[in-house]
Design a protein around this motif. Structure first.
Motif, PDB file in Angstrom:
ATOM      1  N   TYR A 274      -1.147  53.228  -7.927  1.00  0.00           N
ATOM      2  CA  TYR A 274      -0.368  52.324  -7.183  1.00  0.00           C
ATOM      3  C   TYR A 274      -0.612  52.761  -5.841  1.00  0.00           C
ATOM      4  O   TYR A 274      -0.767  51.823  -4.819  1.00  0.00           O
ATOM      5  CB  TYR A 274       0.867  52.383  -7.625  1.00  0.00           C
TER       6      TYR A 274
ATOM      7  N   GLY B  75      -5.714  44.938 -16.670  1.00  0.00           N
ATOM      8  CA  GLY B  75      -4.439  44.592 -16.536  1.00  0.00           C
ATOM      9  C   GLY B  75      -3.557  45.893 -16.707  1.00  0.00           C
ATOM     10  O   GLY B  75      -2.309  45.439 -16.832  1.00  0.00           O
TER      11      GLY B  75
ATOM     12  N   ALA C 122      -2.841  49.944 -14.955  1.00  0.00           N
ATOM     13  CA  ALA C 122      -3.305  50.992 -14.363  1.00  0.00           C
ATOM     14  C   ALA C 122      -3.345  52.450 -15.235  1.00  0.00           C
ATOM     15  O   ALA C 122      -2.849  52.259 -16.263  1.00  0.00           O
ATOM     16  CB  ALA C 122      -1.976  51.262 -13.264  1.00  0.00           C
TER      17      ALA C 122
ATOM     18  N   VAL D 144       1.867  37.618  -8.838  1.00  0.00           N
ATOM     19  CA  VAL D 144       2.460  37.626 -10.241  1.00  0.00           C
ATOM     20  C   VAL D 144       3.922  37.878 -10.186  1.00  0.00           C
ATOM     21  O   VAL D 144       4.624  37.582 -11.179  1.00  0.00           O
ATOM     22  CB  VAL D 144       1.683  38.484 -10.997  1.00  0.00           C
ATOM     23  N   GLN D 145       4.346  38.817  -8.968  1.00  0.00           N
ATOM     24  CA  GLN D 145       5.923  39.045  -8.999  1.00  0.00           C
ATOM     25  C   GLN D 145       6.648  38.101  -8.049  1.00  0.00           C
ATOM     26  O   GLN D 145       6.012  37.369  -7.522  1.00  0.00           O
ATOM     27  CB  GLN D 145       5.831  40.472  -8.635  1.00  0.00           C
ATOM     28  N   ARG D 146       7.595  38.391  -7.649  1.00  0.00           N
ATOM     29  CA  ARG D 146       8.549  37.921  -6.738  1.00  0.00           C
ATOM     30  C   ARG D 146       8.310  38.350  -5.249  1.00  0.00           C
ATOM     31  O   ARG D 146       9.005  37.979  -4.220  1.00  0.00           O
ATOM     32  CB  ARG D 146      10.056  37.976  -6.900  1.00  0.00           C
TER      33      ARG D 146
ATOM     34  N   PRO E 175       0.921  46.154 -14.190  1.00  0.00           N
ATOM     35  CA  PRO E 175       1.770  45.926 -12.894  1.00  0.00           C
ATOM     36  C   PRO E 175       2.736  44.737 -12.987  1.00  0.00           C
ATOM     37  O   PRO E 175       3.709  44.805 -12.209  1.00  0.00           O
ATOM     38  CB  PRO E 175       0.646  45.508 -12.043  1.00  0.00           C
ATOM     39  N   THR E 176       2.660  44.273 -14.328  1.00  0.00           N
ATOM     40  CA  THR E 176       3.537  43.138 -14.306  1.00  0.00           C
ATOM     41  C   THR E 176       5.070  43.601 -14.747  1.00  0.00           C
ATOM     42  O   THR E 176       5.845  43.132 -14.954  1.00  0.00           O
ATOM     43  CB  THR E 176       3.155  41.957 -15.379  1.00  0.00           C
ATOM     44  N   ASN E 177       5.138  44.646 -14.929  1.00  0.00           N
ATOM     45  CA  ASN E 177       6.366  45.578 -15.399  1.00  0.00           C
ATOM     46  C   ASN E 177       7.108  46.618 -14.154  1.00  0.00           C
ATOM     47  O   ASN E 177       8.013  47.001 -14.287  1.00  0.00           O
ATOM     48  CB  ASN E 177       6.341  46.417 -16.431  1.00  0.00           C
ATOM     49  N   ALA E 178       6.186  46.457 -13.289  1.00  0.00           N
ATOM     50  CA  ALA E 178       6.553  47.461 -12.264  1.00  0.00           C
ATOM     51  C   ALA E 178       7.977  46.955 -11.427  1.00  0.00           C
ATOM     52  O   ALA E 178       8.052  45.854 -11.500  1.00  0.00           O
ATOM     53  CB  ALA E 178       5.342  47.755 -11.131  1.00  0.00           C
TER      54      ALA E 178
ATOM     55  N   LEU F 188      -8.947  48.276 -13.648  1.00  0.00           N
ATOM     56  CA  LEU F 188      -7.375  47.873 -13.630  1.00  0.00           C
ATOM     57  C   LEU F 188      -7.372  46.434 -13.642  1.00  0.00           C
ATOM     58  O   LEU F 188      -6.511  45.934 -14.473  1.00  0.00           O
ATOM     59  CB  LEU F 188      -6.972  48.596 -12.509  1.00  0.00           C
TER      60      LEU F 188
ATOM     61  N   MET G 170      -3.047  45.863  -4.882  1.00  0.00           N
ATOM     62  CA  MET G 170      -1.898  45.892  -5.586  1.00  0.00           C
ATOM     63  C   MET G 170      -0.770  45.075  -5.233  1.00  0.00           C
ATOM     64  O   MET G 170      -0.334  44.105  -5.669  1.00  0.00           O
ATOM     65  CB  MET G 170      -1.256  47.264  -6.029  1.00  0.00           C
TER      66      MET G 170
ATOM     67  N   ILE H   9      -1.709  41.359  -5.548  1.00  0.00           N
ATOM     68  CA  ILE H   9      -1.392  41.009  -6.954  1.00  0.00           C
ATOM     69  C   ILE H   9       0.080  40.861  -7.019  1.00  0.00           C
ATOM     70  O   ILE H   9       0.598  39.810  -7.565  1.00  0.00           O
ATOM     71  CB  ILE H   9      -2.102  41.991  -7.946  1.00  0.00           C
ATOM     72  N   MET H  10       0.833  41.764  -6.589  1.00  0.00           N
ATOM     73  CA  MET H  10       2.390  41.586  -6.870  1.00  0.00           C
ATOM     74  C   MET H  10       3.030  40.482  -6.368  1.00  0.00           C
ATOM     75  O   MET H  10       3.847  39.666  -6.676  1.00  0.00           O
ATOM     76  CB  MET H  10       2.971  42.682  -6.182  1.00  0.00           C
TER      77      MET H  10
ATOM     78  N   THR I 208       9.455  41.468 -12.506  1.00  0.00           N
ATOM     79  CA  THR I 208      10.369  42.418 -12.428  1.00  0.00           C
ATOM     80  C   THR I 208      10.241  43.241 -10.976  1.00  0.00           C
ATOM     81  O   THR I 208      11.140  44.193 -10.791  1.00  0.00           O
ATOM     82  CB  THR I 208       9.902  43.515 -13.366  1.00  0.00           C
TER      83      THR I 208
END
Lengths: 370, 214
Positions: B134, B126, B128, B148-150, A171-174, B122, B141, B144-145, A231
């Protein structure tokens, strides 16, 4: 050793790009998966083989989207050493070459475009170019991505959805599936002890400053990889612009540190560079790690004007040519460890013989003696 | 009759002691219960007390030994017998999940219908298992996003085919809306001109068109 398909001097080792004094290369990769198959770590072998053959067939019809003819390396047909040589030139990843069944890369001879098949994701499109030029690298992979996506649209399509974008195994690349990274030569930051600060600064910007071969790898010859972490939640242009800005800032930090070396850290720096030069000039048996670190200091010597004789391209070439696996490709046969160390020393002596010390280096040495 | 009763008492007490000693509850009934350790007078006193009383004292007042004369009732209330298996009543809100391996817990039932990857796996690995994960774990998800994401919404490139589909849908929606508008206008006209037959037809048409989900 069959793996002589690829150019001895890959594209990223040549001249080109910006900020060449610090940035060796720029890499942009896109992660893509097919909707209809499980991700590679769960896909049964026949699916992996099917993914590979379909991709290779597609690449054949889409040759126009690649900057050059693509050479195909199915991993089963090559020894682990040969696959390792792909890693040595940064064409693929450690996780990829560990597996062989159904894995492959298709790359142009100079590595400006590499398609990694069944790595962590079904497809990874990677472009590796010299210096700082994320925009150009992205243009290469974007073009291939468009072509592949149009080809596979009627054949199941890529795994994509509106919320999470391109779906990837991790999921860190999605999202965009885009990872941009720059290979940075940061010896001065290490000597003046500001590397940790740079790493923290990068982390505060949502970027990672990592080892030479990416995630969880050690640092060889003061070479660090700066890459974006996020990402998803921002678009490709934002990622590339942020990365470009951050890379330039780290370049400035390294240049500031280099400017300090002849003053604040003169003795230490002369010692490092002088020893490295002596080692490469006269050693008869040398390990890869020792040689890489020494090359790094000699490169630093060139950049701060204390030495001359070797081009940046030659440094990049030597960095790869002395790697254990690549050395075997270069000689076209299997080499035992001891033989490699000797041949490595021979190769280095040949090139280092051209290096001359500049007055700036010598003067100070005499000054110290008086 | 008296002899019979006595025999039954002995039998049951031995059962209780055997259970206490041999089946892994050493801490529940303390060693004083061992016949050898008991002073004679205590043993005599214990034997004099009816079993029902001992049980009642040990396991709580509400648990009475079944009445041997009333089999019907005993069968109707089989739960009473559980008191013999467990020295303590089970707490009402026992969380069985705590005793299970993580992969068998109730929350692990959150499973991708396509590849069978659980949310637990998962998170641990780490990774899927397939594109459907998804969708199966969309909420988790998303959380989590966000860390760890923006963010949790994709803003970048979409496949051209997806763009094409989105554009086509947009066109179709526009066409449907303009058609609806036209039909409504005609309906109004028809009503104004008292052409009820036409109006009924138009009304049916509007129903069909507006019911089209694009």
């Amino acid at each position: 050793m069959l793996l002589t398909h690829f150019d001895k001097t890959a594209r990223w080792m040549r001249r080109g790009g910006r900020e060449g004094d610090v940035v060796l290369s720029s890499r942009v990769r896109l992660a893509r998966n097919f909707r209809r198959w499980h991700f590679p770590h769960l896909a049964p072998t026949q699916d992996l083989l099917s993914i590979r053959s379909r991709t290779l067939a597609a690449l054949e019809t889409l040759a126009g989207a690649a900057p050059d003819a693509l050479l195909v390396v199915p991993f089963e047909k090559f020894t682990p050493w040969e696959r390792q040589s792909l890693l040595d030139r940064h064409f693929t990843s450690r996780g990829h070459i560990k597996e062989e069944l159904g894995r492959a890369i298709a790359a142009t001879g100079d590595g400006a475009l590499c398609v990694l098949i069944n790595e962590e994701d079904h497809l990874r499109l990677q472009s590796l170019l010299p210096g700082l030029q994320f925009d150009a690298a992205y243009a290469v992979v974007d073009k291939m991505d468009d072509a592949l996506e149009a080809h596979f649209d009627t054949r199941g399509g890529f795994a994509f959805e509106a919320q999470f974008g391109y779906l990837t195994a991790c999921p860190t690349n999605a999202g965009t599936g885009l990872r941009a990274s720059a290979m940075l030569h940061l010896p001065a930051l290490e000597i003046v002890g500001r590397l940790e600060k740079a790493r923290q600064w990068a982390a505060s910007r949502g970027l990672d400053l990592r080892g030479t071969f990416g995630e969880d790898s050690r640092v060889w010859g003061h070479l660090h990889q700066l890459s974006n972490r996020a990402t998803l939640g921002l678009d490709e242009t934002e990622i590339l612009l942020e990365m470009e800005a951050a890379t330039r800032e780290i370049c400035e930090l390294e240049r500031a540190a280099r400017a300090q070396l002849p003053h604040k850290h003169a003795l230490e720096t002369r010692d490092h560079i002088g020893r490295a030069f002596g080692l490469l000039r006269h050693a008869r048996i040398i390990s890869c790690r020792e040689a890489t670190d020494a090359l790094s200091f000699v490169r630093l010597g060139h950049e701060i004007g204390w030495m001359k004789g070797l081009s940046r391209q030659r440094f990049n070439e030597l960095l790869v040519w002395i790697r254990p696996a690549y050395l075997q490709v270069l000689h076209g046969r299997r080499l035992a460890g001891a033989e490699r160390d000797t041949l490595r020393a021979n190769l280095l002596r040949l090139h280092i013989a051209r290096v001359k010390l500049e007055a700036a280096f010598e003067d100070e040495a005499i000054g110290n003696r008086q | 009759m008296v002899d019979d009763t006595t025999t039954r008492h002995h039998f049951c007490e031995r059962c209780a002691r055997d259970k206490a000693r041999g089946e892994g509850w050493p801490s529940l009934l303390n060693p004083q219960w061992d016949d050898d350790d008991l002073p004679d007078e205590v043993r005599a006193a214990l034997e004099a007390v009816p079993l029902e009383d001992i049980i009642r004292e040990l396991f709580g007042a509400e648990t009475a030994a079944p009445n041997p004369d009333a089999f019907g009732d005993a069968f109707d209330a089989p739960d009473d017998f559980e008191a013999f298996d467990s020295p303590f009543p089970l707490p009402a809100a026992l969380d069985l999940n705590e005793f299970l391996l993580p992969s068998h817990r109730a929350e692990a039932a959150l499973r991708c219908p396509r590849c069978g990857t659980t949310w637990d796996t998962l998170q641990r690995e780490g990774r899927a298992g397939c594109a459907a994960c998804y969708g199966a774990f969309r909420d988790q998800m998303g959380d989590i996003m966000n860390t760890v994401q923006r963010g949790e919404i994709h803003l970048g490139k979409s496949p051209r085919a997806a763009q094409k589909r989105a554009r086509r849908l947009e066109q179709l929606r526009k066409r449907r809306d303009s058609q609806l508008e036209m039909l409504r206008n005609r309906l109004q006209e028809a009503v104004a001109q008292e052409k009820y037959e036409d109006a009924a037809q138009l009304r049916d048409k509007i129903k069909i068109v507006s019911g089209t989900v694009i």
